[in-house]
Design an enzyme around this catalytic site. Sequence first.
Site, PDB file in Angstrom:
ATOM      1  N   HIS A 142     -33.915 -35.811   4.899  1.00 34.40           N
ATOM      2  CA  HIS A 142     -33.135 -34.666   6.378  1.00 34.40           C
ATOM      3  C   HIS A 142     -33.466 -33.191   5.909  1.00 34.40           C
ATOM      4  O   HIS A 142     -34.372 -33.281   5.148  1.00 34.40           O
ATOM      5  CB  HIS A 142     -31.901 -34.754   5.950  1.00 34.40           C
ATOM      6  CG  HIS A 142     -31.328 -36.337   6.456  1.00 34.40           C
ATOM      7  ND1 HIS A 142     -30.511 -36.193   7.853  1.00 34.40           N
ATOM      8  CD2 HIS A 142     -30.876 -37.271   5.629  1.00 34.40           C
ATOM      9  CE1 HIS A 142     -30.347 -37.752   8.323  1.00 34.40           C
ATOM     10  NE2 HIS A 142     -30.588 -37.240   7.079  1.00 34.40           N
TER      11      HIS A 142
ATOM     12  N   GLU B 123     -32.316 -31.972   1.356  1.00 32.88           N
ATOM     13  CA  GLU B 123     -32.255 -31.182   2.753  1.00 32.88           C
ATOM     14  C   GLU B 123     -33.502 -30.196   2.709  1.00 32.88           C
ATOM     15  O   GLU B 123     -33.016 -29.709   1.806  1.00 32.88           O
ATOM     16  CB  GLU B 123     -30.643 -30.675   2.197  1.00 32.88           C
ATOM     17  CG  GLU B 123     -29.994 -31.731   3.276  1.00 32.88           C
ATOM     18  CD  GLU B 123     -29.710 -31.707   4.592  1.00 32.88           C
ATOM     19  OE1 GLU B 123     -30.086 -31.683   5.637  1.00 32.88           O
ATOM     20  OE2 GLU B 123     -28.060 -32.372   5.628  1.00 32.88           O
TER      21      GLU B 123
END
Length: 397
Positions: free
Chosen positions: A306, A365
């Site tokens: 992500h 992330e």
Amino acid sequence: MKINVRSGDTFWYYSQLYYIPAGLIIDSNPSLDPNGLIIGSEVEIPGFIKESYTVKQGDTFWKLAEQRNIHVDGLLLLNGNMNPGALKIGSTIFLPSRVTAPVVNGRQGYSSDILQRDLTRLKEIYPFIKLSSIGESVLGKSLYEIKIGDGSKKVHMNASFHANEWITTSILMTFLNDFLLSLTNMNPIRGIQAMPVYRGVTLSLVPMVNPDGVDLVLKGPPAPMKDQLLKLNKGSTDFTGWKANIRGIDLNKQFPARWEFEKERIEVKSPGPRDFPGDKPLSEPETIAMAGLAQEEVFDRMLAIHTQGKEFYWGYEGLEPSEAERLAGDFERVSGYRSVRYIDSYAGYKDWYIKEFKKTAFTLELGKGINPLPLSQFDEIYRDSLGIFLAAVYRWY
């Protein structure tokens, strides 16, 4: 690149001619018996393409082979019964061209069409990869899985669960291309040789979990759904903030890992650009496909990619295995990203994976800023994440 078997030819001989590991040639030709090749059979040589060449004055097969650092018989294989001593100026012959540059250009808005095009091209050049569809999106777009290697250790990586995080697909596809180049050119990546990984690990990639959403962010709404999507987007024609699938369901809040708790406390109560977990877990075809893949394969390690934050999460209610903490330390060291064991968020793919299988799983992330992250960050993000990807497939305890 395709060649035809002659009397006495073997995969191991082709390996010497083209400087390609024999195992990659064998895996590129699963329907052929490596111990008994049939004369006239077509053989795929990975890592090469066949180029047309117009003969010039002074050309010989020997000179052309020397220029390309290939045995002259490697040229003769491509040109059938041609007399090597009688090249005619202006005639056309075929030359093997080793692929040394990437096919994938990750530094662009990476739509589902570009993904499909690149996967088709990679499969042509590297036929040892296994390309299949694990399901379809709401709009019927294939959810592609790529498999490389057949080792006993299983590692899975996925990207673009969230639509406006499409740069994760660019990053993952760039890693795939670099890994394939490393295999066929026998060049290490950051000092790591790819062939031992290929032999020991089965690497599974789903580079775009949410193709409908990615295309919405990059191209705008498809005509038949324009009015519906504008309504879900509160009338705005700007879809850059859209995370959900095309029905307005957040795919990374769809998994049965405290889903009821997450649904109850979340403020969003209806479909929209982000955060709505649906009316029940696993209601969407994309999440059904990802859950089915996991249940079928039970990977040893899973990375859900992500953006953003330059951190990663790896725990779920104490169910994560002990190797997860050690691997998290490796990830932190090679990337500079912050390691976070627990986060107050549930119903994600990583949460469910740990809960369901008690296996190592991470949510990465990548980068930092406001999604969608700009392509100006691509090089930095890839540099930081490459070490994580390599540690995931190479570091075993």
